[in-house]
Design a protein around this motif. Structure first.
Motif, PDB file in Angstrom:
ATOM      1  N   LEU A 128       0.852  -1.183   0.000  1.00 51.89           N
ATOM      2  CA  LEU A 128       0.000   0.000   0.000  1.00 51.89           C
ATOM      3  C   LEU A 128       0.890   1.236   0.000  1.00 51.89           C
ATOM      4  O   LEU A 128       1.846   1.327   0.780  1.00 51.89           O
ATOM      5  CB  LEU A 128      -0.926   0.017   1.216  1.00 51.89           C
ATOM      6  N   VAL A 129       0.570   2.156  -0.896  1.00 50.20           N
ATOM      7  CA  VAL A 129       1.280   3.437  -0.980  1.00 50.20           C
ATOM      8  C   VAL A 129       0.298   4.543  -0.630  1.00 50.20           C
ATOM      9  O   VAL A 129      -0.789   4.624  -1.222  1.00 50.20           O
ATOM     10  CB  VAL A 129       1.865   3.665  -2.391  1.00 50.20           C
ATOM     11  N   TYR A 130       0.674   5.370   0.325  1.00 48.58           N
ATOM     12  CA  TYR A 130      -0.191   6.469   0.741  1.00 48.58           C
ATOM     13  C   TYR A 130       0.432   7.804   0.339  1.00 48.58           C
ATOM     14  O   TYR A 130       1.590   8.083   0.656  1.00 48.58           O
ATOM     15  CB  TYR A 130      -0.418   6.455   2.259  1.00 48.58           C
ATOM     16  N   GLY A 131      -0.353   8.633  -0.348  1.00 47.53           N
ATOM     17  CA  GLY A 131       0.092   9.958  -0.751  1.00 47.53           C
ATOM     18  C   GLY A 131      -0.180  10.974   0.344  1.00 47.53           C
ATOM     19  O   GLY A 131      -1.306  11.452   0.499  1.00 47.53           O
ATOM     20  N   SER A 132       0.848  11.303   1.110  1.00 42.74           N
ATOM     21  CA  SER A 132       0.739  12.261   2.202  1.00 42.74           C
ATOM     22  C   SER A 132       1.179  13.643   1.709  1.00 42.74           C
ATOM     23  O   SER A 132       1.184  13.917   0.506  1.00 42.74           O
ATOM     24  CB  SER A 132       1.581  11.789   3.392  1.00 42.74           C
ATOM     25  N   THR A 133       1.555  14.510   2.619  1.00 40.08           N
ATOM     26  CA  THR A 133       1.993  15.856   2.268  1.00 40.08           C
ATOM     27  C   THR A 133       3.260  16.217   3.028  1.00 40.08           C
ATOM     28  O   THR A 133       3.474  15.766   4.164  1.00 40.08           O
ATOM     29  CB  THR A 133       0.901  16.896   2.609  1.00 40.08           C
ATOM     30  N   SER A 134       4.088  17.037   2.409  1.00 37.89           N
ATOM     31  CA  SER A 134       5.283  17.535   3.109  1.00 37.89           C
ATOM     32  C   SER A 134       4.899  18.506   4.217  1.00 37.89           C
ATOM     33  O   SER A 134       5.741  18.866   5.042  1.00 37.89           O
ATOM     34  CB  SER A 134       6.237  18.203   2.116  1.00 37.89           C
ATOM     35  N   GLY A 135       3.624  18.908   4.254  1.00 39.40           N
ATOM     36  CA  GLY A 135       3.158  19.774   5.326  1.00 39.40           C
ATOM     37  C   GLY A 135       3.243  19.148   6.702  1.00 39.40           C
ATOM     38  O   GLY A 135       3.144  19.859   7.714  1.00 39.40           O
ATOM     39  N   VAL A 136       3.433  17.821   6.776  1.00 37.80           N
ATOM     40  CA  VAL A 136       3.550  17.182   8.094  1.00 37.80           C
ATOM     41  C   VAL A 136       4.781  17.676   8.850  1.00 37.80           C
ATOM     42  O   VAL A 136       4.846  17.557  10.075  1.00 37.80           O
ATOM     43  CB  VAL A 136       3.587  15.639   7.983  1.00 37.80           C
ATOM     44  N   TYR A 137       5.765  18.242   8.135  1.00 38.27           N
ATOM     45  CA  TYR A 137       6.963  18.739   8.806  1.00 38.27           C
ATOM     46  C   TYR A 137       6.716  20.078   9.497  1.00 38.27           C
ATOM     47  O   TYR A 137       7.486  20.462  10.387  1.00 38.27           O
ATOM     48  CB  TYR A 137       8.111  18.900   7.808  1.00 38.27           C
ATOM     49  N   GLY A 138       5.674  20.820   9.081  1.00 37.69           N
ATOM     50  CA  GLY A 138       5.432  22.142   9.630  1.00 37.69           C
ATOM     51  C   GLY A 138       6.462  23.145   9.132  1.00 37.69           C
ATOM     52  O   GLY A 138       7.171  22.910   8.144  1.00 37.69           O
ATOM     53  N   ASP A 139       6.548  24.273   9.807  1.00 37.10           N
ATOM     54  CA  ASP A 139       7.513  25.303   9.424  1.00 37.10           C
ATOM     55  C   ASP A 139       8.899  24.911   9.911  1.00 37.10           C
ATOM     56  O   ASP A 139       9.114  24.625  11.093  1.00 37.10           O
ATOM     57  CB  ASP A 139       7.104  26.652  10.031  1.00 37.10           C
ATOM     58  N   CYS A 140       9.859  24.901   8.987  1.00 42.49           N
ATOM     59  CA  CYS A 140      11.231  24.501   9.325  1.00 42.49           C
ATOM     60  C   CYS A 140      12.213  25.662   9.147  1.00 42.49           C
ATOM     61  O   CYS A 140      13.430  25.445   9.089  1.00 42.49           O
ATOM     62  CB  CYS A 140      11.660  23.314   8.466  1.00 42.49           C
ATOM     63  N   ALA A 141      11.675  26.888   9.027  1.00 39.19           N
ATOM     64  CA  ALA A 141      12.495  28.099   8.946  1.00 39.19           C
ATOM     65  C   ALA A 141      13.526  28.025   7.816  1.00 39.19           C
ATOM     66  O   ALA A 141      14.656  28.505   7.960  1.00 39.19           O
ATOM     67  CB  ALA A 141      13.183  28.365  10.279  1.00 39.19           C
ATOM     68  N   GLY A 142      13.146  27.426   6.692  1.00 35.90           N
ATOM     69  CA  GLY A 142      14.022  27.362   5.535  1.00 35.90           C
ATOM     70  C   GLY A 142      15.096  26.299   5.594  1.00 35.90           C
ATOM     71  O   GLY A 142      15.941  26.227   4.692  1.00 35.90           O
ATOM     72  N   SER A 146      15.067  16.197   5.761  1.00 40.16           N
ATOM     73  CA  SER A 146      15.047  14.807   5.304  1.00 40.16           C
ATOM     74  C   SER A 146      13.928  14.065   6.008  1.00 40.16           C
ATOM     75  O   SER A 146      13.277  14.591   6.922  1.00 40.16           O
ATOM     76  CB  SER A 146      16.387  14.128   5.584  1.00 40.16           C
ATOM     77  N   GLU A 147      13.702  12.824   5.611  1.00 40.61           N
ATOM     78  CA  GLU A 147      12.604  12.030   6.163  1.00 40.61           C
ATOM     79  C   GLU A 147      12.803  11.656   7.624  1.00 40.61           C
ATOM     80  O   GLU A 147      11.863  11.206   8.287  1.00 40.61           O
ATOM     81  CB  GLU A 147      12.419  10.754   5.333  1.00 40.61           C
ATOM     82  N   THR A 148      14.016  11.841   8.149  1.00 40.82           N
ATOM     83  CA  THR A 148      14.273  11.504   9.551  1.00 40.82           C
ATOM     84  C   THR A 148      13.827  12.615  10.498  1.00 40.82           C
ATOM     85  O   THR A 148      13.810  12.401  11.715  1.00 40.82           O
ATOM     86  CB  THR A 148      15.771  11.234   9.772  1.00 40.82           C
ATOM     87  N   ARG A 149      13.461  13.760   9.978  1.00 35.59           N
ATOM     88  CA  ARG A 149      13.007  14.867  10.825  1.00 35.59           C
ATOM     89  C   ARG A 149      11.657  14.519  11.453  1.00 35.59           C
ATOM     90  O   ARG A 149      10.761  13.999  10.774  1.00 35.59           O
ATOM     91  CB  ARG A 149      12.899  16.153  10.018  1.00 35.59           C
ATOM     92  N   THR A 150      11.511  14.820  12.725  1.00 35.70           N
ATOM     93  CA  THR A 150      10.257  14.550  13.417  1.00 35.70           C
ATOM     94  C   THR A 150       9.152  15.467  12.893  1.00 35.70           C
ATOM     95  O   THR A 150       9.321  16.691  12.897  1.00 35.70           O
ATOM     96  CB  THR A 150      10.414  14.762  14.931  1.00 35.70           C
ATOM     97  N   PRO A 151       8.041  14.916  12.422  1.00 38.88           N
ATOM     98  CA  PRO A 151       6.948  15.768  11.928  1.00 38.88           C
ATOM     99  C   PRO A 151       6.379  16.654  13.032  1.00 38.88           C
ATOM    100  O   PRO A 151       6.209  16.201  14.181  1.00 38.88           O
ATOM    101  CB  PRO A 151       5.901  14.756  11.447  1.00 38.88           C
ATOM    102  N   PHE A 240       9.047   8.803   2.047  1.00 40.53           N
ATOM    103  CA  PHE A 240       9.857   9.382   0.976  1.00 40.53           C
ATOM    104  C   PHE A 240       9.403  10.809   0.702  1.00 40.53           C
ATOM    105  O   PHE A 240       8.209  11.055   0.500  1.00 40.53           O
ATOM    106  CB  PHE A 240       9.718   8.572  -0.323  1.00 40.53           C
ATOM    107  N   ASN A 241      10.363  11.747   0.686  1.00 38.84           N
ATOM    108  CA  ASN A 241      10.071  13.072   0.151  1.00 38.84           C
ATOM    109  C   ASN A 241      10.063  12.976  -1.366  1.00 38.84           C
ATOM    110  O   ASN A 241      11.061  12.586  -1.975  1.00 38.84           O
ATOM    111  CB  ASN A 241      11.140  14.079   0.580  1.00 38.84           C
TER     112      ASN A 241
END
Length: 316
Positions: A128-142, A146-151, A240-241
């Protein structure tokens, strides 16, 4: 996968179910139906839709439509044991007064939970592949992300996506299903509605350089190819980003689009002016700044981007 692998090649046929078969889902279907995807023409394509009006168009695209509504779990019973692989691109509900609003307002995605329950009633799919969003990371101040960052989602929309990710990860571990999560930024290209050209024609302003945010993009065709790569890639509970190699702020992106389309560049305004002039939804996209790293996508999904930069994608 075991029983398919035991059969002679001529008898093997995967059944791929697309949930949320909109623009990107149809691009995936076209690749699979044309023998251009990893399935190599050995695929029966199925799509869940809640709209009877879409049945003819889906059939025309070579897809077998299945009527069902993620907001009405009782309509999903026929999905049990049906597919060997599932591509889930349907968004969570928006929390705008619809059914299950109390659940949605709590940052939960009842649609993914209903689908997981339906798929688990009989033999589960292998992938199963789920299409999520990079918005789970929130604001990262630029910062580079990477995928290891805590959402740390900062919007209700992204919180529901993160809940869906957790639902599928937990379900995959319990059911022994290989689940991959695609964290997707802004999708563009191929005449998609609401794209850069439409926004430029509306005259929507962008932030001035000192207030601007970094943004990330993926061409719709490359996203479809990433979805198919993930469907056939062994990557249990992996995120995956899915983005291109562009490193641009939002205003510079729209300036580039304006130059390529021969349109006027958008006006630049301060963040304070934006808060007075723009909708809360648009402001939310202008309040998060991050730069996504895509090495995992390139290395593990082995995806070679056809449009590695927005300059190539917008020009094409």
């Amino acid at each position: 996968m075991a029983f398919l692998g035991a059969l002679p090649a001529r008898f093997r046929r995967e059944r791929v179910l697309i949930v949320g078969c909109g623009d990107v889902g149809l691009r995936c279907a076209a690749l699979l139906g044309g023998g251009q995807g990893p399935g190599q023409g050995r695929v029966r394509l199925l799509a869940l839709t809640s709209s009877p009006q879409r049945l003819p168009d889906l059939r025309l695209a070579g897809v077998t439509p299945l009527l069902g509504d993620l907001d009405r779990p009782e309509t999903l019973a026929r999905l049990a044991g049906l597919a060997t692989r599932v591509l889930h691109l349907a968004p969570p509900p928006g929390g705008m007064g619809g059914p299950g609003d109390s659940v949605v307002s709590a940052g939960l995605d009842p649609r993914s939970r209903a689908l997981a329950q339906a798929l688990g009633r009989r033999s589960a799919p292998y992938k199963l592949v789920y299409g999520s969003t990079s918005g789970v990371y929130g604001d990262c101040a630029g910062q580079w992300v990477s995928e290891t960052r805590t959402p740390q989602p900062s919007t209700a929309r992204a919180q529901r996506r993160l809940d869906a990710e957790r639902t599928w990860r937990d379900w995959g571990r319990r059911r022994g299903v290989d689940v991959s999560l695609l964290r997707i930024p802004g999708i563009y290209g191929g005449g998609r509605p609401g794209g850069a050209q439409a926004r430029l024609l509306r005259g929507t302003p962008v932030l001035c350089p000192e207030d601007d945010v970094f943004t990330n993009h993926i061409h719709a065709d490359d996203l479809a190819r990433a979805c198919l790569r993930a469907l056939w890639c062994r990557a249990p509970q992996r995120a995956f980003n899915v983005c291109d190699d562009t490193d641009l702020r939002m205003g510079d992106y729209f300036d580039l689009a304006a130059d390529l389309y021969g349109l006027a560049r958008p006006a630049r305004i301060t963040r304070k002016q934006a808060e007075q002039q723009l909708s809360p939804a648009l402001l939310s996209f202008m309040s998060e700044s991050r730069r996504l790293r895509n090495q995992r996508m390139q290395r593990e999904l082995r995806l070679v981007l056809r449009f590695p930069s927005v300059w190539q994608g917008l020009k094409g």
